[in-house]
Design a protein around this motif. Structure first.
Motif, PDB file in Angstrom:
ATOM      1  N   ALA A  24       0.828  -1.204   0.000  1.00 39.73           N
ATOM      2  CA  ALA A  24       0.000   0.000   0.000  1.00 39.73           C
ATOM      3  C   ALA A  24       0.866   1.259   0.000  1.00 39.73           C
ATOM      4  O   ALA A  24       0.591   2.207  -0.740  1.00 39.73           O
ATOM      5  CB  ALA A  24      -0.950  -0.008   1.193  1.00 39.73           C
ATOM      6  N   THR A  25       1.897   1.273   0.798  1.00 39.35           N
ATOM      7  CA  THR A  25       2.789   2.430   0.841  1.00 39.35           C
ATOM      8  C   THR A  25       3.448   2.645  -0.519  1.00 39.35           C
ATOM      9  O   THR A  25       3.561   3.781  -0.996  1.00 39.35           O
ATOM     10  CB  THR A  25       3.853   2.259   1.931  1.00 39.35           C
ATOM     11  OG1 THR A  25       3.190   2.132   3.185  1.00 39.35           O
ATOM     12  CG2 THR A  25       4.814   3.423   1.971  1.00 39.35           C
ATOM     13  N   LEU A  26       3.860   1.573  -1.162  1.00 34.92           N
ATOM     14  CA  LEU A  26       4.487   1.695  -2.483  1.00 34.92           C
ATOM     15  C   LEU A  26       3.505   2.232  -3.523  1.00 34.92           C
ATOM     16  O   LEU A  26       3.876   3.057  -4.362  1.00 34.92           O
ATOM     17  CB  LEU A  26       5.065   0.354  -2.929  1.00 34.92           C
ATOM     18  CG  LEU A  26       6.269  -0.131  -2.113  1.00 34.92           C
ATOM     19  CD1 LEU A  26       6.633  -1.551  -2.494  1.00 34.92           C
ATOM     20  CD2 LEU A  26       7.444   0.809  -2.284  1.00 34.92           C
ATOM     21  N   MET A  27       2.268   1.804  -3.457  1.00 37.02           N
ATOM     22  CA  MET A  27       1.276   2.294  -4.416  1.00 37.02           C
ATOM     23  C   MET A  27       0.963   3.773  -4.188  1.00 37.02           C
ATOM     24  O   MET A  27       0.851   4.549  -5.134  1.00 37.02           O
ATOM     25  CB  MET A  27      -0.016   1.486  -4.333  1.00 37.02           C
ATOM     26  CG  MET A  27       0.131   0.024  -4.738  1.00 37.02           C
ATOM     27  SD  MET A  27       0.840  -0.225  -6.386  1.00 37.02           S
ATOM     28  CE  MET A  27       2.526  -0.665  -5.992  1.00 37.02           C
ATOM     29  N   VAL A  28       0.868   4.167  -2.920  1.00 37.87           N
ATOM     30  CA  VAL A  28       0.611   5.573  -2.602  1.00 37.87           C
ATOM     31  C   VAL A  28       1.818   6.414  -3.020  1.00 37.87           C
ATOM     32  O   VAL A  28       1.672   7.501  -3.571  1.00 37.87           O
ATOM     33  CB  VAL A  28       0.277   5.750  -1.111  1.00 37.87           C
ATOM     34  CG1 VAL A  28       0.213   7.214  -0.729  1.00 37.87           C
ATOM     35  CG2 VAL A  28      -1.044   5.063  -0.792  1.00 37.87           C
ATOM     36  N   GLU A  29       3.016   5.906  -2.783  1.00 36.22           N
ATOM     37  CA  GLU A  29       4.224   6.622  -3.186  1.00 36.22           C
ATOM     38  C   GLU A  29       4.285   6.764  -4.706  1.00 36.22           C
ATOM     39  O   GLU A  29       4.661   7.818  -5.226  1.00 36.22           O
ATOM     40  CB  GLU A  29       5.455   5.887  -2.678  1.00 36.22           C
ATOM     41  CG  GLU A  29       6.749   6.619  -2.935  1.00 36.22           C
ATOM     42  CD  GLU A  29       7.956   5.912  -2.346  1.00 36.22           C
ATOM     43  OE1 GLU A  29       9.054   6.140  -2.855  1.00 36.22           O
ATOM     44  OE2 GLU A  29       7.801   5.143  -1.377  1.00 36.22           O
ATOM     45  N   ALA A  30       3.903   5.742  -5.423  1.00 38.77           N
ATOM     46  CA  ALA A  30       3.893   5.814  -6.889  1.00 38.77           C
ATOM     47  C   ALA A  30       2.865   6.837  -7.366  1.00 38.77           C
ATOM     48  O   ALA A  30       3.082   7.522  -8.364  1.00 38.77           O
ATOM     49  CB  ALA A  30       3.596   4.439  -7.483  1.00 38.77           C
ATOM     50  N   LEU A  31       1.771   6.955  -6.639  1.00 40.32           N
ATOM     51  CA  LEU A  31       0.742   7.936  -6.975  1.00 40.32           C
ATOM     52  C   LEU A  31       1.293   9.351  -6.871  1.00 40.32           C
ATOM     53  O   LEU A  31       1.035  10.196  -7.716  1.00 40.32           O
ATOM     54  CB  LEU A  31      -0.463   7.757  -6.044  1.00 40.32           C
ATOM     55  CG  LEU A  31      -1.655   8.657  -6.259  1.00 40.32           C
ATOM     56  CD1 LEU A  31      -2.244   8.456  -7.638  1.00 40.32           C
ATOM     57  CD2 LEU A  31      -2.699   8.388  -5.185  1.00 40.32           C
TER      58      LEU A  31
END
Length: 106
Positions: A67-74
């Motif tokens: 989840a953190t990686l997806m939010v960071e990619a966003l």
């Protein structure tokens, strides 16, 4: 991967210590920024998991959760994709973020 021009790669695997760790370590050695989603990767024992985590950290792999990686990619909660990303992650605060984002856009 080189043809895409992208430098950041996200890995996960059936076995954290092999399927995720070895490609991520190789990618780091080749000059890429390698990230591993630990909670999206399985393992066969806690000992193997800990050894894999240590090896990756020593090699410079960035260890995080999916989840953190997806939010960071966003990168920006105001982007039009943010609602879909949070909904796909099934995060409890996704509704709140969607409400805040909608308020700023109005």
């Amino acid at each position: 991967m080189e043809a895409t021009g992208r430098q950041k790669l996200i890995f996960a695997g059936v076995s954290l210590e092999v399927c995720a760790a070895l490609p991520a370590i190789s990618a780091t050695a080749a000059g890429f920024d390698a990230y591993v989603a630990v909670d999206a990767s399985g393992t066969f024992s806690q000992t193997k998991r800990q050894a894999g985590l240590l090896r990756m950290q020593q090699a410079g792999v960035i260890v995080s959760d999916y989840a953190t990686l997806m939010v960071e990619a966003l990168a920006d909660n105001a982007s039009p994709e943010s609602g879909a990303v949070y909904a796909a992650l099934d995060m409890p605060f996704a509704v709140l973020v969607g409400q805040i984002s909608a308020a700023y856009q109005a």
